[in-house]
Structures are given as structure tokens and as C-alpha cells.
Scaffold this motif. Sequence first.
Motif, PDB file in Angstrom:
ATOM      1  N   THR A 281       0.893  -1.204   0.094  1.00 53.93           N
ATOM      2  CA  THR A 281       0.184  -0.156  -0.027  1.00 53.93           C
ATOM      3  C   THR A 281       0.887   1.269   0.046  1.00 53.93           C
ATOM      4  O   THR A 281       0.695   2.318  -0.706  1.00 53.93           O
ATOM      5  CB  THR A 281      -0.889   0.091   1.182  1.00 53.93           C
ATOM      6  N   LEU A 282       1.817   1.262   0.902  1.00 48.58           N
ATOM      7  CA  LEU A 282       2.813   2.511   0.857  1.00 48.58           C
ATOM      8  C   LEU A 282       3.377   2.620  -0.513  1.00 48.58           C
ATOM      9  O   LEU A 282       3.508   3.838  -1.177  1.00 48.58           O
ATOM     10  CB  LEU A 282       3.674   2.353   2.011  1.00 48.58           C
ATOM     11  N   ARG A 283       4.132   1.528  -1.006  1.00 51.89           N
ATOM     12  CA  ARG A 283       4.605   1.726  -2.233  1.00 51.89           C
ATOM     13  C   ARG A 283       3.864   2.332  -3.525  1.00 51.89           C
ATOM     14  O   ARG A 283       4.268   3.004  -4.407  1.00 51.89           O
ATOM     15  CB  ARG A 283       5.533   0.143  -2.637  1.00 51.89           C
ATOM     16  N   LEU A 284       2.711   1.626  -3.588  1.00 50.25           N
ATOM     17  CA  LEU A 284       1.686   1.934  -4.532  1.00 50.25           C
ATOM     18  C   LEU A 284       1.112   3.443  -4.585  1.00 50.25           C
ATOM     19  O   LEU A 284       0.879   4.152  -5.345  1.00 50.25           O
ATOM     20  CB  LEU A 284       0.394   1.182  -4.605  1.00 50.25           C
ATOM     21  N   GLU A 285       0.882   3.735  -3.083  1.00 46.25           N
ATOM     22  CA  GLU A 285       0.614   5.205  -3.048  1.00 46.25           C
ATOM     23  C   GLU A 285       1.836   5.976  -3.324  1.00 46.25           C
ATOM     24  O   GLU A 285       1.504   7.407  -4.140  1.00 46.25           O
ATOM     25  CB  GLU A 285       0.316   5.601  -1.401  1.00 46.25           C
ATOM     26  N   GLU A 286       3.254   5.681  -3.208  1.00 51.53           N
ATOM     27  CA  GLU A 286       4.115   6.632  -3.473  1.00 51.53           C
ATOM     28  C   GLU A 286       4.158   6.648  -5.067  1.00 51.53           C
ATOM     29  O   GLU A 286       4.637   7.553  -5.678  1.00 51.53           O
ATOM     30  CB  GLU A 286       5.418   5.975  -3.031  1.00 51.53           C
ATOM     31  N   ALA A 287       3.923   5.341  -5.728  1.00 52.52           N
ATOM     32  CA  ALA A 287       3.973   5.337  -7.138  1.00 52.52           C
ATOM     33  C   ALA A 287       2.922   6.520  -7.849  1.00 52.52           C
ATOM     34  O   ALA A 287       2.958   6.810  -8.900  1.00 52.52           O
ATOM     35  CB  ALA A 287       3.824   3.950  -7.618  1.00 52.52           C
ATOM     36  N   GLY A 306      10.579   0.146  -5.079  1.00 48.92           N
ATOM     37  CA  GLY A 306      11.011  -0.908  -4.303  1.00 48.92           C
ATOM     38  C   GLY A 306      10.750  -1.954  -5.278  1.00 48.92           C
ATOM     39  O   GLY A 306      10.917  -3.284  -4.829  1.00 48.92           O
ATOM     40  N   TYR A 307      10.028  -1.970  -6.542  1.00 43.89           N
ATOM     41  CA  TYR A 307      10.035  -3.220  -7.390  1.00 43.89           C
ATOM     42  C   TYR A 307      10.965  -3.289  -8.324  1.00 43.89           C
ATOM     43  O   TYR A 307      11.152  -2.421  -9.187  1.00 43.89           O
ATOM     44  CB  TYR A 307       8.684  -3.132  -8.204  1.00 43.89           C
ATOM     45  N   GLU A 308      11.756  -4.416  -8.353  1.00 42.85           N
ATOM     46  CA  GLU A 308      12.700  -4.719  -9.257  1.00 42.85           C
ATOM     47  C   GLU A 308      12.057  -5.187 -10.826  1.00 42.85           C
ATOM     48  O   GLU A 308      12.486  -5.039 -11.729  1.00 42.85           O
ATOM     49  CB  GLU A 308      13.740  -5.647  -9.062  1.00 42.85           C
ATOM     50  N   ASP A 309      10.988  -5.688 -10.795  1.00 45.85           N
ATOM     51  CA  ASP A 309      10.266  -6.261 -11.864  1.00 45.85           C
ATOM     52  C   ASP A 309       9.172  -5.509 -12.124  1.00 45.85           C
ATOM     53  O   ASP A 309       7.992  -5.220 -11.473  1.00 45.85           O
ATOM     54  CB  ASP A 309       9.616  -7.724 -11.492  1.00 45.85           C
ATOM     55  N   ALA A 310       9.310  -4.628 -13.251  1.00 44.38           N
ATOM     56  CA  ALA A 310       8.164  -3.851 -13.647  1.00 44.38           C
ATOM     57  C   ALA A 310       6.810  -4.145 -14.056  1.00 44.38           C
ATOM     58  O   ALA A 310       5.740  -3.777 -13.711  1.00 44.38           O
ATOM     59  CB  ALA A 310       8.696  -2.534 -14.927  1.00 44.38           C
ATOM     60  N   ALA A 311       6.894  -5.529 -14.491  1.00 46.11           N
ATOM     61  CA  ALA A 311       5.816  -6.155 -15.214  1.00 46.11           C
ATOM     62  C   ALA A 311       4.942  -6.479 -13.788  1.00 46.11           C
ATOM     63  O   ALA A 311       3.584  -6.299 -13.877  1.00 46.11           O
ATOM     64  CB  ALA A 311       5.992  -7.362 -15.929  1.00 46.11           C
ATOM     65  N   TYR A 312       5.595  -7.098 -12.693  1.00 49.13           N
ATOM     66  CA  TYR A 312       4.887  -7.480 -11.392  1.00 49.13           C
ATOM     67  C   TYR A 312       4.513  -6.011 -11.022  1.00 49.13           C
ATOM     68  O   TYR A 312       3.153  -6.233 -10.368  1.00 49.13           O
ATOM     69  CB  TYR A 312       5.910  -7.973 -10.582  1.00 49.13           C
ATOM     70  N   PHE A 313       4.858  -5.006 -10.954  1.00 47.23           N
ATOM     71  CA  PHE A 313       4.380  -3.599 -10.523  1.00 47.23           C
ATOM     72  C   PHE A 313       3.341  -3.441 -11.109  1.00 47.23           C
ATOM     73  O   PHE A 313       2.242  -2.836 -10.647  1.00 47.23           O
ATOM     74  CB  PHE A 313       5.572  -2.729 -10.298  1.00 47.23           C
ATOM     75  N   SER A 314       3.231  -3.374 -12.504  1.00 46.83           N
ATOM     76  CA  SER A 314       1.986  -2.805 -13.293  1.00 46.83           C
ATOM     77  C   SER A 314       0.707  -3.873 -12.994  1.00 46.83           C
ATOM     78  O   SER A 314      -0.170  -3.257 -13.012  1.00 46.83           O
ATOM     79  CB  SER A 314       2.379  -3.146 -14.660  1.00 46.83           C
TER      80      SER A 314
END
Length: 348
Positions: A281-287, A306-314
Motif C-alpha cells: 500500500t505504501l509503495r503504490l501510494e508513492e507510485a 522498491g519493485y525490481e520487476d516492472a511487469a509485476y508492479f504494473s
Amino acid sequence: MPRRARPSIALLATHGAAASVLYGMYDLFNSAGRDWPAMVGQPPGDSVFRPIVAARETMPMPVVNGIVVTPEVALRDLPAPDFICIPDLAVYPGDITLHDYHQEATWLRECHARGSVIAAACTGALLLADTGLLDGRDATTHWAYCDAMAERHPSVKVHPQRVVVTAGPDQRLVMGGGGSSWQDLALYLIARVAGIECAMQTARVFLIDWHQTGQQPYASLARTRTSSDTAITHAQVWIAQHYDTPAPVAGMLQASGLAERTFARRFQQATGLSPLEYVHTLRLEEAKQHLEAGDDSVEAIAQAVGYEDAAYFSRLFRRKVGLSPAQYRRRFGGMRRMLQQAGAPPAG
């Protein structure tokens, strides 16, 4: 041929109502069927509804922000309107007290038993839930109040992501989500009575855009409970500054000083989330802030939070927010840029 009687629609005025919602609905219901013909060069038509402002008494009453509303009819003199709309109520998620609305709740139950369709906008759904009419049924309310509704009424099936929800026999219970989704609620009721085309025409008159993506894009993912557990508070403070680290949960555990299983259990109890869900939740709010304010690529933003995998992040972003990162940027980045171009300061 005699004209068909217009259905009555009572707008419930309370001290907790917002005048903008109360009278915004009043204007939409009066406009439906009447104003569109005049916009396209024809004589004005007849209004679809007969709206009326109802309250306990007809004396002038202050509502939210001190605006004075003068109700047209008392509840006791309106035993069964065709439709009832409950505007929002000025309460906070952590302090919901509705005992002052006992008379309104009783009236709502009685009207529903006589056949009235009851619609609630935003936090007005909390009052509807307090009547017991939503027990065991689907519901929605403002995204920030969905958890509170679920805690107050465990048997109600709350849908935070949906803008409009119908429930009950003959779908006579209708709820709209948060904020300006009272407009979606009003358009739904217009379509229900006068057809989709009339609702579309009313939307064009008022330049209303249906919230088709639901409430998720507007919600704050990081809405968490304030913890009285000191160890968990230490962990929350630490992760707020180190959410982008490779091993965030391990860092939170160390900051708490607790054993791993104890930490996981107490963190869930304190925040309503697992430690890993909390990090997301914190990471996605910052994103979301990065997407609104800058032009960095999605890959760069994923790395920054903090996500190394951009596809996973998306994929995670779409699942939690309801839009892809690119779609979110187009919607909210454009809004931020327009406000900046108009000279609005970035913060108050």
C-alpha cells in the motif's frame, strides 16, 4: 389523454447533509425530461420526477457548513413517496455515531415496507445500513467508509470498488459510492424511470461523466488504523522511511523488536493488513504520486518504490487501483497539470 403522474422523490434533509448533494440531486431530477428538448431547439418537456425536500420538521435547519435548508414537508406527512434519496452524512470513519437519526431510520423502514425505493448517496448508506434493510445484502458507500460499514454491519456485503449497487426485492435499495458519485446514482434512477436515453440527455446537459472505472482509482490504499501498539508503531514509522528497501518486512520486524510470529499477528490486529500488504500500500501510494507529478517511465517508478520487476508492479497496480499505471497517469496527471497551469499552488 391525461398525463401520467410524475413519481415523487423525497430528498431527506438532515443536519449532516451537504447542501450541494441535496440540491444537486433536486436540480438533476427536475431537469430530467425538461431541459434537453430546449437545448436542441424544441419546447421544454415535462420533468420526469416531482422532487421534494423532506425532514423531521419544516422549520429552516442548518446543514453541513452552516447552509440553511427549508424543508418542504415533514416526514410524518409523507408516508410513502415513490423514491427516497438519502444524501451524504457528515461523519468520520473513526467516529460514526448515528443515534441522532433514529426517527429518520424508522421512517425509512416504514416507507420501504410500503413500497418506496430507497437510494443512498455516499455516507448516506451508513444510515440505510442502520435500518437493517441491508442485512445479508450487497452495498457500497464512500471508499474511506467501507471498512467501517463492514465492521458495524458484518452481514452486509460491502463492495468498495463499485459506484452503484442495487439490492433487495425488486432492487428497491440503491447505493452510490463516494463524493460526486451521487450524480451516477441520480442518473441511474432517471434511467430506471424514464429510460437510458433520458439519463444520457441529462448527463449531457450537466456535463456528467459516469465513473465507469469505479471508486478504486480515487481511493487511498494506505488508509490504515492508528495503532496504540508501540512496537507496531515503531515498525510503521520505520517502513514509512524505508518502503523501497529490498527486504522491507524483515526491517519492520527488526524495528518492532518482536518475534516473527508475534509481530505478524499483532501487526494484522493493529492495521488490518499483513506486513507485506502494508508495504504494497505504501509503495503504490508513492507510485501514484510519481505518476501524477512527473514524467518518469513506469519502469523507473517501479524501481524507485522498491519493485525490481516492472511487469509485476504494473499487474499489482492494476489489481489494487483498478487502472494501469499509464491509465492512471493520463487521468490524474492531466488533472494535476491543468490545475498547475491554472496557477494553483502544489500544496496549501
